[in-house]
Design a protein around this motif. Structure first.
Motif, PDB file in Angstrom:
ATOM      1  N   ASP A 142      50.256  54.281  27.363  1.00  0.00           N
ATOM      2  CA  ASP A 142      49.436  55.483  27.561  1.00  0.00           C
ATOM      3  C   ASP A 142      47.989  55.129  27.892  1.00  0.00           C
ATOM      4  OD1 ASP A 142      51.606  57.038  27.067  1.00  0.00           O
ATOM      5  OD2 ASP A 142      51.077  57.536  24.991  1.00  0.00           O
ATOM      6  N   ALA A 143      47.463  54.084  27.264  1.00  0.00           N
ATOM      7  CA  ALA A 143      46.077  53.682  27.533  1.00  0.00           C
ATOM      8  C   ALA A 143      45.912  53.347  29.014  1.00  0.00           C
ATOM      9  CB  ALA A 143      45.696  52.478  26.671  1.00  0.00           C
ATOM     10  N   SER A 144      46.913  52.649  29.581  1.00  0.00           N
ATOM     11  CA  SER A 144      46.790  52.254  30.991  1.00  0.00           C
ATOM     12  C   SER A 144      46.837  53.462  31.923  1.00  0.00           C
ATOM     13  CB  SER A 144      47.876  51.241  31.370  1.00  0.00           C
ATOM     14  OG  SER A 144      49.138  51.856  31.441  1.00  0.00           O
ATOM     15  N   THR A 145      47.659  54.455  31.608  1.00  0.00           N
ATOM     16  CA  THR A 145      47.731  55.634  32.492  1.00  0.00           C
ATOM     17  C   THR A 145      46.521  56.546  32.271  1.00  0.00           C
ATOM     18  OG1 THR A 145      49.232  56.707  30.918  1.00  0.00           O
ATOM     19  CG2 THR A 145      50.247  55.640  32.776  1.00  0.00           C
ATOM     20  N   THR A 146      46.057  56.639  31.003  1.00  0.00           N
ATOM     21  CA  THR A 146      44.860  57.449  30.730  1.00  0.00           C
ATOM     22  C   THR A 146      43.667  56.896  31.506  1.00  0.00           C
ATOM     23  OG1 THR A 146      45.663  57.941  28.507  1.00  0.00           O
ATOM     24  CG2 THR A 146      43.313  58.297  28.901  1.00  0.00           C
ATOM     25  N   CYS A 147      43.518  55.584  31.466  1.00  0.00           N
ATOM     26  CA  CYS A 147      42.402  54.945  32.176  1.00  0.00           C
ATOM     27  C   CYS A 147      42.500  55.240  33.667  1.00  0.00           C
ATOM     28  CB  CYS A 147      42.412  53.443  31.906  1.00  0.00           C
ATOM     29  SG  CYS A 147      41.260  52.502  32.935  1.00  0.00           S
ATOM     30  N   GLU A 148      43.668  54.998  34.246  1.00  0.00           N
ATOM     31  CA  GLU A 148      43.817  55.170  35.698  1.00  0.00           C
ATOM     32  C   GLU A 148      43.643  56.636  36.113  1.00  0.00           C
ATOM     33  OE1 GLU A 148      43.794  52.663  37.636  1.00  0.00           O
ATOM     34  OE2 GLU A 148      44.070  53.731  39.523  1.00  0.00           O
ATOM     35  N   ASP A 149      44.219  57.552  35.319  1.00  0.00           N
ATOM     36  CA  ASP A 149      44.160  58.978  35.672  1.00  0.00           C
ATOM     37  C   ASP A 149      42.736  59.515  35.641  1.00  0.00           C
ATOM     38  OD1 ASP A 149      46.836  58.978  36.056  1.00  0.00           O
ATOM     39  OD2 ASP A 149      47.360  60.009  34.183  1.00  0.00           O
ATOM     40  N   GLY A 150      41.881  58.927  34.790  1.00  0.00           N
ATOM     41  CA  GLY A 150      40.496  59.360  34.700  1.00  0.00           C
ATOM     42  C   GLY A 150      39.807  59.372  36.055  1.00  0.00           C
ATOM     43  N   PHE A 151      40.089  58.361  36.855  1.00  0.00           N
ATOM     44  CA  PHE A 151      39.443  58.234  38.165  1.00  0.00           C
ATOM     45  C   PHE A 151      39.917  59.299  39.151  1.00  0.00           C
ATOM     46  CE2 PHE A 151      39.129  54.066  36.222  1.00  0.00           C
ATOM     47  CZ  PHE A 151      37.810  53.716  36.477  1.00  0.00           C
ATOM     48  N   LYS A 152      41.077  59.911  38.840  1.00  0.00           N
ATOM     49  CA  LYS A 152      41.642  60.907  39.770  1.00  0.00           C
ATOM     50  C   LYS A 152      41.184  62.324  39.443  1.00  0.00           C
ATOM     51  CE  LYS A 152      45.808  58.097  40.173  1.00  0.00           C
ATOM     52  NZ  LYS A 152      47.048  57.896  39.384  1.00  0.00           N
ATOM     53  N   GLN A 153      40.464  62.461  38.309  1.00  0.00           N
ATOM     54  CA  GLN A 153      40.061  63.795  37.864  1.00  0.00           C
ATOM     55  C   GLN A 153      39.198  64.539  38.861  1.00  0.00           C
ATOM     56  OE1 GLN A 153      38.187  63.719  34.016  1.00  0.00           O
ATOM     57  NE2 GLN A 153      39.982  62.722  33.136  1.00  0.00           N
ATOM     58  N   LYS A 154      38.325  63.794  39.527  1.00  0.00           N
ATOM     59  CA  LYS A 154      37.394  64.426  40.430  1.00  0.00           C
ATOM     60  C   LYS A 154      37.999  64.405  41.827  1.00  0.00           C
ATOM     61  CE  LYS A 154      32.419  64.033  40.946  1.00  0.00           C
ATOM     62  NZ  LYS A 154      31.322  63.071  40.717  1.00  0.00           N
ATOM     63  N   ASN A 155      37.822  65.539  42.534  1.00  0.00           N
ATOM     64  CA  ASN A 155      38.416  65.594  43.864  1.00  0.00           C
ATOM     65  C   ASN A 155      37.541  64.921  44.915  1.00  0.00           C
ATOM     66  OD1 ASN A 155      40.953  66.381  44.381  1.00  0.00           O
ATOM     67  ND2 ASN A 155      40.529  68.588  44.408  1.00  0.00           N
ATOM     68  N   ASN A 156      37.190  63.692  44.665  1.00  0.00           N
ATOM     69  CA  ASN A 156      36.438  62.969  45.693  1.00  0.00           C
ATOM     70  C   ASN A 156      37.149  61.651  45.958  1.00  0.00           C
ATOM     71  OD1 ASN A 156      35.898  61.411  43.535  1.00  0.00           O
ATOM     72  ND2 ASN A 156      33.689  61.718  43.547  1.00  0.00           N
ATOM     73  N   ASP A 157      36.489  60.793  46.650  1.00  0.00           N
ATOM     74  CA  ASP A 157      37.178  59.542  46.986  1.00  0.00           C
ATOM     75  C   ASP A 157      36.834  58.414  46.010  1.00  0.00           C
ATOM     76  OD1 ASP A 157      34.628  59.610  47.867  1.00  0.00           O
ATOM     77  OD2 ASP A 157      35.017  58.869  49.899  1.00  0.00           O
ATOM     78  N   ALA A 158      36.680  58.770  44.738  1.00  0.00           N
ATOM     79  CA  ALA A 158      36.418  57.752  43.728  1.00  0.00           C
ATOM     80  C   ALA A 158      37.580  56.758  43.701  1.00  0.00           C
ATOM     81  CB  ALA A 158      36.255  58.399  42.362  1.00  0.00           C
ATOM     82  N   VAL A 159      37.230  55.489  43.779  1.00  0.00           N
ATOM     83  CA  VAL A 159      38.269  54.461  43.773  1.00  0.00           C
ATOM     84  C   VAL A 159      38.220  53.721  42.439  1.00  0.00           C
ATOM     85  CG1 VAL A 159      39.054  52.322  44.838  1.00  0.00           C
ATOM     86  CG2 VAL A 159      38.224  54.182  46.281  1.00  0.00           C
ATOM     87  N   SER A 160      39.366  53.679  41.776  1.00  0.00           N
ATOM     88  CA  SER A 160      39.412  52.961  40.516  1.00  0.00           C
ATOM     89  C   SER A 160      39.318  51.465  40.770  1.00  0.00           C
ATOM     90  CB  SER A 160      40.723  53.269  39.790  1.00  0.00           C
ATOM     91  OG  SER A 160      40.952  52.293  38.803  1.00  0.00           O
ATOM     92  N   PRO A 161      38.354  50.797  40.093  1.00  0.00           N
ATOM     93  CA  PRO A 161      38.278  49.345  40.260  1.00  0.00           C
ATOM     94  C   PRO A 161      39.301  48.631  39.375  1.00  0.00           C
ATOM     95  CG  PRO A 161      36.439  50.145  38.920  1.00  0.00           C
ATOM     96  CD  PRO A 161      37.285  51.335  39.237  1.00  0.00           C
ATOM     97  N   LEU A 162      40.111  49.419  38.666  1.00  0.00           N
ATOM     98  CA  LEU A 162      41.017  48.831  37.679  1.00  0.00           C
ATOM     99  C   LEU A 162      42.484  49.078  37.990  1.00  0.00           C
ATOM    100  CD1 LEU A 162      39.018  49.933  34.499  1.00  0.00           C
ATOM    101  CD2 LEU A 162      39.105  47.630  35.453  1.00  0.00           C
ATOM    102  N   THR A 163      42.773  49.564  39.200  1.00  0.00           N
ATOM    103  CA  THR A 163      44.158  49.918  39.523  1.00  0.00           C
ATOM    104  C   THR A 163      45.153  48.786  39.266  1.00  0.00           C
ATOM    105  OG1 THR A 163      43.383  51.492  41.170  1.00  0.00           O
ATOM    106  CG2 THR A 163      45.671  50.804  41.336  1.00  0.00           C
ATOM    107  N   LYS A 164      44.849  47.598  39.752  1.00  0.00           N
ATOM    108  CA  LYS A 164      45.803  46.491  39.565  1.00  0.00           C
ATOM    109  C   LYS A 164      45.972  46.173  38.081  1.00  0.00           C
ATOM    110  CE  LYS A 164      47.056  41.726  40.484  1.00  0.00           C
ATOM    111  NZ  LYS A 164      47.196  41.351  39.065  1.00  0.00           N
ATOM    112  N   ARG A 165      44.841  46.129  37.374  1.00  0.00           N
ATOM    113  CA  ARG A 165      44.902  45.799  35.952  1.00  0.00           C
ATOM    114  C   ARG A 165      45.661  46.862  35.161  1.00  0.00           C
ATOM    115  NH1 ARG A 165      41.345  42.004  33.828  1.00  0.00           N
ATOM    116  NH2 ARG A 165      40.295  40.797  35.438  1.00  0.00           N
TER     117      ARG A 165
END
Ligand SMILES: *[C@@H]1O[C@H](CO)[C@@H](O)[C@H](O)[C@H]1NC(C)=O
Ligand SMILES: *[C@@H]1O[C@H](CO)[C@@H](O)[C@H](O)[C@H]1NC(C)=O
Ligand SMILES: *[C@@H]1O[C@H](CO)[C@@H](O)[C@H](O)[C@H]1NC(C)=O
Ligand SMILES: *[C@@H]1O[C@H](CO)[C@@H](O)[C@H](O)[C@H]1NC(C)=O
Length: 188
Positions: A142-165
């Motif tokens: 859950d921690a890994s999906t919570t972290c990744e999903d955070g970056f998707k909250q905003k409807n802009n082109d925010a790119v997660s620097p942690l996707t692979k991790r």
């Protein structure tokens, strides 16, 4: 001529890496990874085998019980490194976008919370309290999906620097969880 110790270490590292790439994987690891990827479509067989190669003890593991503990330790090591990486991103990057900074702060919090969780998961695992261990490993997923999903909250082109991790943490903890569940089935 005396080799400086750093180049000796380098040579040894290269040697180990080439041994590993020659398929230095034991049968137990292969069978376990086959079973994990069969029971959980989220687990790739190749990823599983590769991940065990990062811990030499897995090559000598003689039981599923032993391999499960190694898997949890590999996951913990990986998550600890990710936590350090997030700290690094937060400290070193002075021009972080405020939204990204907020997301990274959240990620740091959820990943920091997994550190005591791993301690408890390992204690449960050793005591064969597999149901409790399952709950704790699930919270790492859950921690890994919570972290990744955070970056998707905003409807802009925010790119997660942690996707692979985050993906790595997701799969590594899924492998640990899958082994724990096999052990439950076995003990019934
Ligand atoms: C993998 O699954 C097979 C078939 O269910 C079983 O016989 C075997 O013991 C399992 N191997 C491991 C390492 O769990
Ligand atoms: C695979 O991952 C998804 C989330 O990405 C999850 O909903 C699903 O339950 C997982 N499957 C298994 C078998 O764990
Ligand atoms: C974390 O796991 C991934 C996948 O196995 C691996 O590529 C990476 O090197 C690991 N990182 C550390 C610090 O162990
Ligand atoms: C710092 O963060 C911004 C986004 O917030 C990114 O565009 C930039 O590449 C980062 N710089 C470094 C050195 O990582």
């Amino acid at each position: 001529m005396k080799l400086p110790s750093s180049s000796l270490l380098f040579t040894l590292t290269i040697l180990f890496c080439s041994l590993n790439s020659l398929g230095f994987t034991n049968l137990l690891t292969q069978q376990t990874c086959k079973n994990c990827s069969k029971t959980d479509p989220n687990i790739s067989y190749k990823f599983c085998v590769e991940s065990f190669k990062s811990n030499r003890r897995s090559q000598h593991a003689k039981s599923l019980q032993e391999l499960g503990l190694i898997s949890i330790q590999i996951t913990r090591h990986n998550v600890t490194d990710t936590k350090a990486r997030i700290n690094d991103l937060l400290e070193k990057n002075k021009s972080l976008d405020p939204f990204i900074k907020e997301c990274l702060d959240d990620c740091l919090e959820v990943y920091s919370d997994t550190i005591p969780t791993f301690r408890e998961a390992i204690r449960d695992y050793r005591a064969k309290r597999y149901a409790n261990c399952n709950v704790k490993l699930s919270s790492v997923i859950d921690a890994s999906t919570t972290c990744e999903d955070g970056f998707k909250q905003k409807n802009n082109d925010a790119v997660s620097p942690l996707t692979k991790r985050n993906k790595d943490t997701f799969q590594l903890s899924a492998i640990s969880l899958s082994i724990v569940n096999m052990l439950v089935d076995r003990d019934i």
